[in-house]
Write a protein that holds these residues in place. Structure first.
Motif, PDB file in Angstrom:
ATOM      1  N   ALA A 255       0.830  -1.254  -0.032  1.00  0.00           N
ATOM      2  CA  ALA A 255      -0.239   0.061   0.071  1.00  0.00           C
ATOM      3  C   ALA A 255       0.991   1.124  -0.052  1.00  0.00           C
ATOM      4  O   ALA A 255       1.813   1.146   0.854  1.00  0.00           O
ATOM      5  N   VAL A 256       0.758   2.064  -0.925  1.00  0.00           N
ATOM      6  CA  VAL A 256       1.493   3.468  -1.025  1.00  0.00           C
ATOM      7  C   VAL A 256       0.669   4.528  -1.223  1.00  0.00           C
ATOM      8  O   VAL A 256      -0.286   4.793  -2.065  1.00  0.00           O
ATOM      9  N   ASP A 257       0.497   5.312   0.090  1.00  0.00           N
ATOM     10  CA  ASP A 257      -0.507   6.431   0.263  1.00  0.00           C
ATOM     11  C   ASP A 257       0.237   7.596   0.523  1.00  0.00           C
ATOM     12  O   ASP A 257       1.670   7.697   0.696  1.00  0.00           O
ATOM     13  N   GLY A 258      -0.218   8.768   0.278  1.00  0.00           N
ATOM     14  CA  GLY A 258       0.247  10.261   0.305  1.00  0.00           C
ATOM     15  C   GLY A 258      -0.371  11.216  -0.158  1.00  0.00           C
ATOM     16  O   GLY A 258      -1.286  10.968  -1.159  1.00  0.00           O
ATOM     17  N   PRO A 259       0.017  12.303   0.046  1.00  0.00           N
ATOM     18  CA  PRO A 259      -0.713  13.671  -0.551  1.00  0.00           C
ATOM     19  C   PRO A 259      -0.436  13.809  -2.039  1.00  0.00           C
ATOM     20  O   PRO A 259       0.386  12.970  -2.818  1.00  0.00           O
ATOM     21  N   ALA A 260      -1.280  14.595  -2.723  1.00  0.00           N
ATOM     22  CA  ALA A 260      -1.098  14.907  -4.131  1.00  0.00           C
ATOM     23  C   ALA A 260       0.511  15.183  -4.707  1.00  0.00           C
ATOM     24  O   ALA A 260       1.276  15.829  -4.169  1.00  0.00           O
ATOM     25  N   ALA A 261       0.872  14.524  -5.561  1.00  0.00           N
ATOM     26  CA  ALA A 261       2.176  14.708  -6.366  1.00  0.00           C
ATOM     27  C   ALA A 261       3.355  14.557  -5.442  1.00  0.00           C
ATOM     28  O   ALA A 261       4.192  15.107  -5.589  1.00  0.00           O
ATOM     29  N   ALA A 262       3.299  13.668  -4.524  1.00  0.00           N
ATOM     30  CA  ALA A 262       4.218  13.067  -3.703  1.00  0.00           C
ATOM     31  C   ALA A 262       5.363  12.197  -4.164  1.00  0.00           C
ATOM     32  O   ALA A 262       6.451  12.170  -3.646  1.00  0.00           O
TER      33      ALA A 262
ATOM     34  N   ASP B   7      -5.964   6.014   0.942  1.00  0.00           N
ATOM     35  CA  ASP B   7      -6.629   5.269   1.998  1.00  0.00           C
ATOM     36  C   ASP B   7      -6.189   3.681   1.676  1.00  0.00           C
ATOM     37  O   ASP B   7      -7.057   2.761   2.104  1.00  0.00           O
ATOM     38  N   ILE B   8      -4.961   3.263   1.006  1.00  0.00           N
ATOM     39  CA  ILE B   8      -4.902   2.076   0.615  1.00  0.00           C
ATOM     40  C   ILE B   8      -4.530   1.199   1.943  1.00  0.00           C
ATOM     41  O   ILE B   8      -5.144   0.329   2.359  1.00  0.00           O
ATOM     42  N   GLY B   9      -3.594   1.796   2.708  1.00  0.00           N
ATOM     43  CA  GLY B   9      -3.288   1.297   4.056  1.00  0.00           C
ATOM     44  C   GLY B   9      -4.199   1.146   5.144  1.00  0.00           C
ATOM     45  O   GLY B   9      -4.185   0.751   6.025  1.00  0.00           O
ATOM     46  N   THR B  10      -5.211   2.224   5.068  1.00  0.00           N
ATOM     47  CA  THR B  10      -6.135   2.536   6.346  1.00  0.00           C
ATOM     48  C   THR B  10      -7.340   1.650   5.957  1.00  0.00           C
ATOM     49  O   THR B  10      -7.975   1.129   6.982  1.00  0.00           O
ATOM     50  N   VAL B  11      -7.984   1.813   4.593  1.00  0.00           N
ATOM     51  CA  VAL B  11      -9.257   1.259   4.454  1.00  0.00           C
ATOM     52  C   VAL B  11      -9.470   0.093   3.506  1.00  0.00           C
ATOM     53  O   VAL B  11      -9.932  -0.692   3.813  1.00  0.00           O
ATOM     54  N   ILE B  12      -8.794   0.533   2.287  1.00  0.00           N
ATOM     55  CA  ILE B  12      -8.778  -0.520   1.410  1.00  0.00           C
ATOM     56  C   ILE B  12      -8.069  -1.924   1.639  1.00  0.00           C
ATOM     57  O   ILE B  12      -8.634  -3.000   1.722  1.00  0.00           O
ATOM     58  N   CYS B  13      -6.839  -2.044   2.200  1.00  0.00           N
ATOM     59  CA  CYS B  13      -6.171  -3.060   2.715  1.00  0.00           C
ATOM     60  C   CYS B  13      -5.237  -2.793   3.723  1.00  0.00           C
ATOM     61  O   CYS B  13      -4.118  -2.905   3.986  1.00  0.00           O
ATOM     62  N   PRO B  14      -6.324  -2.839   4.957  1.00  0.00           N
ATOM     63  CA  PRO B  14      -5.569  -2.654   6.308  1.00  0.00           C
ATOM     64  C   PRO B  14      -4.720  -3.803   6.686  1.00  0.00           C
ATOM     65  O   PRO B  14      -3.603  -3.470   7.538  1.00  0.00           O
ATOM     66  N   ASN B  15      -4.877  -4.870   6.058  1.00  0.00           N
ATOM     67  CA  ASN B  15      -3.803  -5.987   6.237  1.00  0.00           C
ATOM     68  C   ASN B  15      -2.625  -6.111   5.114  1.00  0.00           C
ATOM     69  O   ASN B  15      -1.999  -7.154   5.147  1.00  0.00           O
ATOM     70  N   ALA B  16      -2.507  -5.180   4.451  1.00  0.00           N
ATOM     71  CA  ALA B  16      -1.322  -5.142   3.535  1.00  0.00           C
ATOM     72  C   ALA B  16      -0.125  -5.398   4.002  1.00  0.00           C
ATOM     73  O   ALA B  16       0.381  -5.265   5.217  1.00  0.00           O
ATOM     74  N   GLU B  17       0.743  -6.434   3.572  1.00  0.00           N
ATOM     75  CA  GLU B  17       1.894  -6.718   4.173  1.00  0.00           C
ATOM     76  C   GLU B  17       2.985  -5.674   4.161  1.00  0.00           C
ATOM     77  O   GLU B  17       3.914  -5.568   5.295  1.00  0.00           O
ATOM     78  N   ALA B  18       2.948  -4.786   3.247  1.00  0.00           N
ATOM     79  CA  ALA B  18       3.848  -3.661   3.659  1.00  0.00           C
ATOM     80  C   ALA B  18       3.283  -1.959   3.056  1.00  0.00           C
ATOM     81  O   ALA B  18       2.386  -2.133   2.305  1.00  0.00           O
ATOM     82  N   LYS B  19       3.349  -1.117   4.104  1.00  0.00           N
ATOM     83  CA  LYS B  19       2.694  -0.019   3.839  1.00  0.00           C
ATOM     84  C   LYS B  19       3.621   1.198   3.885  1.00  0.00           C
ATOM     85  O   LYS B  19       4.489   1.362   4.801  1.00  0.00           O
ATOM     86  N   LEU B  20       3.443   1.958   2.731  1.00  0.00           N
ATOM     87  CA  LEU B  20       4.540   3.332   2.701  1.00  0.00           C
ATOM     88  C   LEU B  20       3.647   4.486   2.931  1.00  0.00           C
ATOM     89  O   LEU B  20       2.464   4.390   2.171  1.00  0.00           O
ATOM     90  N   PHE B  21       4.023   5.550   3.416  1.00  0.00           N
ATOM     91  CA  PHE B  21       3.412   6.946   3.311  1.00  0.00           C
ATOM     92  C   PHE B  21       4.575   7.824   2.902  1.00  0.00           C
ATOM     93  O   PHE B  21       5.412   8.193   3.362  1.00  0.00           O
ATOM     94  N   VAL B  22       4.196   8.347   1.533  1.00  0.00           N
ATOM     95  CA  VAL B  22       5.117   9.016   0.839  1.00  0.00           C
ATOM     96  C   VAL B  22       4.741  10.616   0.723  1.00  0.00           C
ATOM     97  O   VAL B  22       3.550  10.889   0.568  1.00  0.00           O
ATOM     98  N   THR B  23       5.495  11.674   1.505  1.00  0.00           N
ATOM     99  CA  THR B  23       5.206  12.656   1.556  1.00  0.00           C
ATOM    100  C   THR B  23       6.579  13.697   0.936  1.00  0.00           C
ATOM    101  O   THR B  23       7.454  13.045   0.533  1.00  0.00           O
TER     102      THR B  23
ATOM    103  N   PRO C  72      -1.550   8.805   7.356  1.00  0.00           N
ATOM    104  CA  PRO C  72      -0.715   7.523   7.282  1.00  0.00           C
ATOM    105  C   PRO C  72      -1.242   6.415   8.102  1.00  0.00           C
ATOM    106  O   PRO C  72      -2.064   6.643   9.381  1.00  0.00           O
ATOM    107  N   ALA C  73      -1.353   4.984   7.916  1.00  0.00           N
ATOM    108  CA  ALA C  73      -1.891   4.108   8.854  1.00  0.00           C
ATOM    109  C   ALA C  73      -0.876   4.032   9.845  1.00  0.00           C
ATOM    110  O   ALA C  73       0.431   4.205   9.621  1.00  0.00           O
ATOM    111  N   GLU C  74      -1.323   3.405  10.888  1.00  0.00           N
ATOM    112  CA  GLU C  74      -0.343   3.489  12.051  1.00  0.00           C
ATOM    113  C   GLU C  74       1.038   2.585  11.863  1.00  0.00           C
ATOM    114  O   GLU C  74       1.978   2.984  12.466  1.00  0.00           O
ATOM    115  N   ASP C  75       0.720   1.635  10.965  1.00  0.00           N
ATOM    116  CA  ASP C  75       1.974   0.620  10.808  1.00  0.00           C
ATOM    117  C   ASP C  75       2.719   1.049   9.349  1.00  0.00           C
ATOM    118  O   ASP C  75       3.540   0.304   8.885  1.00  0.00           O
ATOM    119  N   ALA C  76       2.240   2.183   8.878  1.00  0.00           N
ATOM    120  CA  ALA C  76       3.074   2.763   7.513  1.00  0.00           C
ATOM    121  C   ALA C  76       4.454   3.278   7.914  1.00  0.00           C
ATOM    122  O   ALA C  76       4.715   4.012   8.701  1.00  0.00           O
TER     123      ALA C  76
END
Ligand code: CDP
Length: 205
Positions: free
Chosen positions: A8-15, A111-127, A174-178
């Motif tokens: 799961a890779v989440d973050g704000p616009a154009a990060a 919302d991939i790490g928080t809502v769509i795939c809360p059990n994703a094996e790896a989560k990144l939050f790119v800012t 960010p998901a807590e485990d991202a």
């Protein structure tokens, strides 16, 4: 059978989520889904006068190839339809099935790490700072021939971030485990290496 593994890779616009996600997917041989494109396709239909919930419920693969989905107008429309719970619900199953496909998947969005795939094996939050993100998006848009000023791009990015963060449904956070990667002062190659290192560590155990 090939195993499932969701990144799961989440973050704000154009990060830099898209660039990092594509490179990570290529590195691991995983499939990649840019979930922003789903919201952009619904936003484009809104601009054509279609009711957004109907647009989301009837979205086709062809709609994801429409012209101008990358334009600033469509980006704004996307963030407006993205606050509607029924729009998000209509797009949920497709994203979840994609995430669990055999052979591994990378999904980027808000919302991939928080809502769509809360059990994703790896989560990144790119800012990155809003200034840096605006510079990068301005360069992309200018290269594609769009007539827009850097100041307007910065204003658009900030407006969209605020709408994405403050909404009730699946807000950007960010998901807590991202693991957070701040790319403000990082070359994209370094950011990609950092992302790959995080994922390899998760794969190892
Ligand atoms: O490329 P950029 O980061 O500027 O935007 P995008 O990822 O294409 O997303 C466009 C808009 O869709 C965002 O501003 C969000 O409002 C919405 N979006 C969302 O709500 N949830 C997602 N998983 C992906 C995008």
């Amino acid at each position: 059978m090939a195993k499932t593994f969701t990144i799961a890779v989440d973050g704000p616009a154009a990060a830099g989520k898209g660039t990092i996600s594509k490179a990570v997917a290529a590195h691991f041989g995983f499939a990649h889904l840019d979930t922003g494109l789903l919201y952009r396709a619904v936003g484009a239909k809104l601009l054509l006068g279609m009711e957004p919930i109907t647009a989301a419920q009837t979205l086709t693969a062809e709609d994801l190839e429409a012209d101008d989905l990358r334009s600033p107008e469509v980006a704004q429309a996307a963030s407006k339809v993205a606050v509607i719970a029924e729009v998000r619900a209509a797009l949920l199953d497709f994203q979840r099935s994609f995430a669990r496909r055999a052979g591994g998947a990378v999904l980027d969005g808000r919302d991939i790490g928080t809502v769509i795939c809360p059990n994703a094996e790896a989560k990144l939050f790119v800012t990155a700072s809003a200034e840096v993100r605006a510079d990068r998006r301005f360069a992309e848009l200018a290269a594609s021939g769009a007539a827009i000023s850097r100041a307007q791009v910065l204003a658009d990015v900030k407006e969209r971030d605020a709408r994405d963060r403050d909404r009730a449904e699946a807000p950007l956070k960010p998901a807590e485990d991202a693991v957070e990667i701040d790319t403000s002062e990082m070359k994209i190659e370094v950011a990609i290496e950092a992302a790959i290192a995080v994922i390899e560590a998760k794969q190892a155990g």
